[in-house]
Design a protein around this motif. Sequence first.
Motif, mmCIF file in Angstrom:
data_model
loop_
_atom_site.group_PDB
_atom_site.id
_atom_site.type_symbol
_atom_site.label_atom_id
_atom_site.label_comp_id
_atom_site.label_asym_id
_atom_site.label_seq_id
_atom_site.Cartn_x
_atom_site.Cartn_y
_atom_site.Cartn_z
ATOM 1 N N THR A 38 0.625 -1.035 0.523
ATOM 2 C CA THR A 38 0.244 -0.275 -0.401
ATOM 3 C C THR A 38 0.868 1.228 -0.207
ATOM 4 O O THR A 38 2.355 1.117 0.497
ATOM 5 C CB THR A 38 -1.036 0.049 1.582
ATOM 6 N N LEU A 39 0.585 2.129 -0.328
ATOM 7 C CA LEU A 39 1.198 3.355 -0.535
ATOM 8 C C LEU A 39 1.673 4.120 0.850
ATOM 9 O O LEU A 39 2.263 4.524 1.544
ATOM 10 C CB LEU A 39 -0.386 5.070 -0.486
ATOM 11 N N ASN A 40 0.585 3.828 2.105
ATOM 12 C CA ASN A 40 0.955 3.621 3.333
ATOM 13 C C ASN A 40 2.679 3.101 3.901
ATOM 14 O O ASN A 40 3.492 3.475 4.127
ATOM 15 C CB ASN A 40 -0.129 3.261 4.377
ATOM 16 N N GLU A 41 2.627 2.101 3.191
ATOM 17 C CA GLU A 41 3.608 0.848 3.801
ATOM 18 C C GLU A 41 4.381 1.572 2.785
ATOM 19 O O GLU A 41 6.350 1.063 3.461
ATOM 20 C CB GLU A 41 3.485 -0.722 3.026
ATOM 21 N N TYR A 42 4.910 1.800 1.548
ATOM 22 C CA TYR A 42 6.165 2.723 0.808
ATOM 23 C C TYR A 42 5.641 3.734 1.496
ATOM 24 O O TYR A 42 7.106 3.748 1.346
ATOM 25 C CB TYR A 42 4.905 3.176 -0.360
ATOM 26 N N ARG A 43 5.335 4.700 2.087
ATOM 27 C CA ARG A 43 5.615 5.903 3.003
ATOM 28 C C ARG A 43 6.418 5.576 4.139
ATOM 29 O O ARG A 43 7.795 5.958 4.212
ATOM 30 C CB ARG A 43 4.443 6.698 3.125
ATOM 31 N N ASN A 44 6.010 4.310 4.649
ATOM 32 C CA ASN A 44 6.855 4.007 5.950
ATOM 33 C C ASN A 44 8.006 3.451 5.271
ATOM 34 O O ASN A 44 9.103 3.682 6.609
ATOM 35 C CB ASN A 44 5.811 2.829 6.952
ATOM 36 N N LEU A 45 8.506 2.570 4.640
ATOM 37 C CA LEU A 45 10.185 2.488 4.076
ATOM 38 C C LEU A 45 10.764 3.440 3.714
ATOM 39 O O LEU A 45 11.556 3.504 3.978
ATOM 40 C CB LEU A 45 9.052 1.070 2.091
ATOM 41 N N VAL A 46 9.891 4.201 3.405
ATOM 42 C CA VAL A 46 11.013 5.541 2.146
ATOM 43 C C VAL A 46 11.460 6.157 3.784
ATOM 44 O O VAL A 46 12.252 6.878 3.663
ATOM 45 C CB VAL A 46 10.313 6.898 1.225
ATOM 46 N N GLU A 47 10.254 7.008 4.637
ATOM 47 C CA GLU A 47 10.942 6.836 6.671
ATOM 48 C C GLU A 47 11.907 6.280 6.791
ATOM 49 O O GLU A 47 12.642 7.089 7.344
ATOM 50 C CB GLU A 47 8.997 7.576 6.801
ATOM 51 N N ASN A 48 11.898 4.877 7.112
ATOM 52 C CA ASN A 48 12.266 4.679 7.609
ATOM 53 C C ASN A 48 14.620 4.334 7.206
ATOM 54 O O ASN A 48 14.904 3.969 8.114
ATOM 55 C CB ASN A 48 12.036 2.913 7.731
ATOM 56 N N LYS A 49 14.214 4.073 5.561
ATOM 57 C CA LYS A 49 15.192 4.351 4.909
ATOM 58 C C LYS A 49 15.926 5.462 4.968
ATOM 59 O O LYS A 49 16.836 5.843 5.437
ATOM 60 C CB LYS A 49 14.710 4.583 3.198
ATOM 61 N N ALA A 50 15.019 6.858 4.783
ATOM 62 C CA ALA A 50 16.025 8.302 5.160
ATOM 63 C C ALA A 50 16.297 8.434 6.485
ATOM 64 O O ALA A 50 17.489 8.996 6.938
ATOM 65 C CB ALA A 50 14.198 8.872 5.120
ATOM 66 N N LYS A 51 15.953 7.499 7.574
ATOM 67 C CA LYS A 51 16.320 7.682 9.047
ATOM 68 C C LYS A 51 17.017 7.053 9.596
ATOM 69 O O LYS A 51 17.943 7.108 10.289
ATOM 70 C CB LYS A 51 14.896 7.181 10.431
ATOM 71 N N SER A 52 16.977 5.943 8.863
ATOM 72 C CA SER A 52 18.491 5.198 8.891
ATOM 73 C C SER A 52 19.721 5.800 7.994
ATOM 74 O O SER A 52 20.636 5.606 8.858
ATOM 75 C CB SER A 52 17.764 3.708 8.191
#
Length: 105
Positions: A38-52
């Motif tokens: 889902t778009l929400n899951e994708y946003r979470n992945l992108v957010e986690n990648k940016a934080k990492s």
Amino acid sequence: MSENIMKTEPVIYTKDFDDYSNTEDNFVASQELTVKITLNEYRNLVENKAKSQARIDEVQHDKYERIQKIDNLKEENAILRDRLYDLASSEDEPTKSVEVSNANN
């Protein structure tokens, strides 16, 4: 038994590429496993990648600062060790010169 054996077919790409150096990732090979999110899951992945990545950058900066501090302390240690050696040598020299002058008398 033969029903359980998977047939292998040649991989055929469904997108025409101009050359082999193409870096596009928006195609699917015929036998490639795909996952829908889902778009929400994708946003979470992108957010986690940016934080990492931000955390990695922060840790690398901290590492650089620590290496600089270690180098400065090593340099200071070498200077103090030389100064201590000079002080120890200067204390020994007058005693030796006195001993030498007493031996001559």
